[in-house]
Scaffold this motif. Sequence first.
Motif, PDB file in Angstrom:
ATOM      1  N   ILE A 219      38.203  19.266-137.045  1.00  0.00           N
ATOM      2  CA  ILE A 219      39.357  19.735-137.990  1.00  0.00           C
ATOM      3  C   ILE A 219      39.659  18.487-138.895  1.00  0.00           C
ATOM      4  O   ILE A 219      39.996  18.884-140.119  1.00  0.00           O
ATOM      5  N   PRO A 220      39.768  16.964-138.503  1.00  0.00           N
ATOM      6  CA  PRO A 220      39.639  16.170-139.637  1.00  0.00           C
ATOM      7  C   PRO A 220      38.577  16.375-140.726  1.00  0.00           C
ATOM      8  O   PRO A 220      39.004  16.021-141.811  1.00  0.00           O
ATOM      9  N   SER A 221      37.608  16.805-140.630  1.00  0.00           N
ATOM     10  CA  SER A 221      36.715  17.100-141.872  1.00  0.00           C
ATOM     11  C   SER A 221      37.068  18.277-142.407  1.00  0.00           C
ATOM     12  O   SER A 221      37.027  18.301-143.734  1.00  0.00           O
ATOM     13  N   VAL A 222      37.517  19.220-141.925  1.00  0.00           N
ATOM     14  CA  VAL A 222      38.109  20.270-142.762  1.00  0.00           C
ATOM     15  C   VAL A 222      39.406  20.109-143.505  1.00  0.00           C
ATOM     16  O   VAL A 222      39.091  20.306-144.701  1.00  0.00           O
ATOM     17  N   LEU A 223      40.232  19.306-142.742  1.00  0.00           N
ATOM     18  CA  LEU A 223      41.422  18.768-143.521  1.00  0.00           C
ATOM     19  C   LEU A 223      41.010  17.885-144.569  1.00  0.00           C
ATOM     20  O   LEU A 223      41.841  17.894-145.843  1.00  0.00           O
ATOM     21  N   GLY A 224      39.953  17.135-144.452  1.00  0.00           N
ATOM     22  CA  GLY A 224      39.433  16.224-145.646  1.00  0.00           C
ATOM     23  C   GLY A 224      38.862  17.013-146.766  1.00  0.00           C
ATOM     24  O   GLY A 224      38.968  16.360-147.704  1.00  0.00           O
TER      25      GLY A 224
END
Length: 129
Positions: free
Chosen positions: A20-25
């Motif tokens: 999810i951090p990569s999605v949000l990024g």
Amino acid sequence: MSNALGLVQNIYRAFSQGDIPSVLGALAPTIRWTEAEGGPYGGVFVGPDAVLDNVFMKIGAEWDSFTAVPHEYIAEGSTIVALGEYSGTFKATGKSFKAPFAHVWKLEDGKAVSFQQYTDTAVHQRPLQ
């Protein structure tokens, strides 16, 4: 492959891996994320934190094995349409579902600035009952 298409494909890949951090990024600070009205998380959320709180955190807390798997992409400049299928099991009821989706992404400067979800919200709501 366009940069826009590659970015959207990477978002789905990261989501499928629970990253999810990569999605949000990949989301612009002002992203306008629209979940279909009538769906479990229907509404408009502005900014990655709002998407995290109102969509992703709820999916993680309420569903087992939730997936959003695109089967086809349609690219036109900085607009990408992903056609695919959702599936998952609602934890509270143990009921599963599968529903088609269309997602319309708009990108600027290497970030997603808008997301619009189209899905059969009645099918998505069935496991909740």
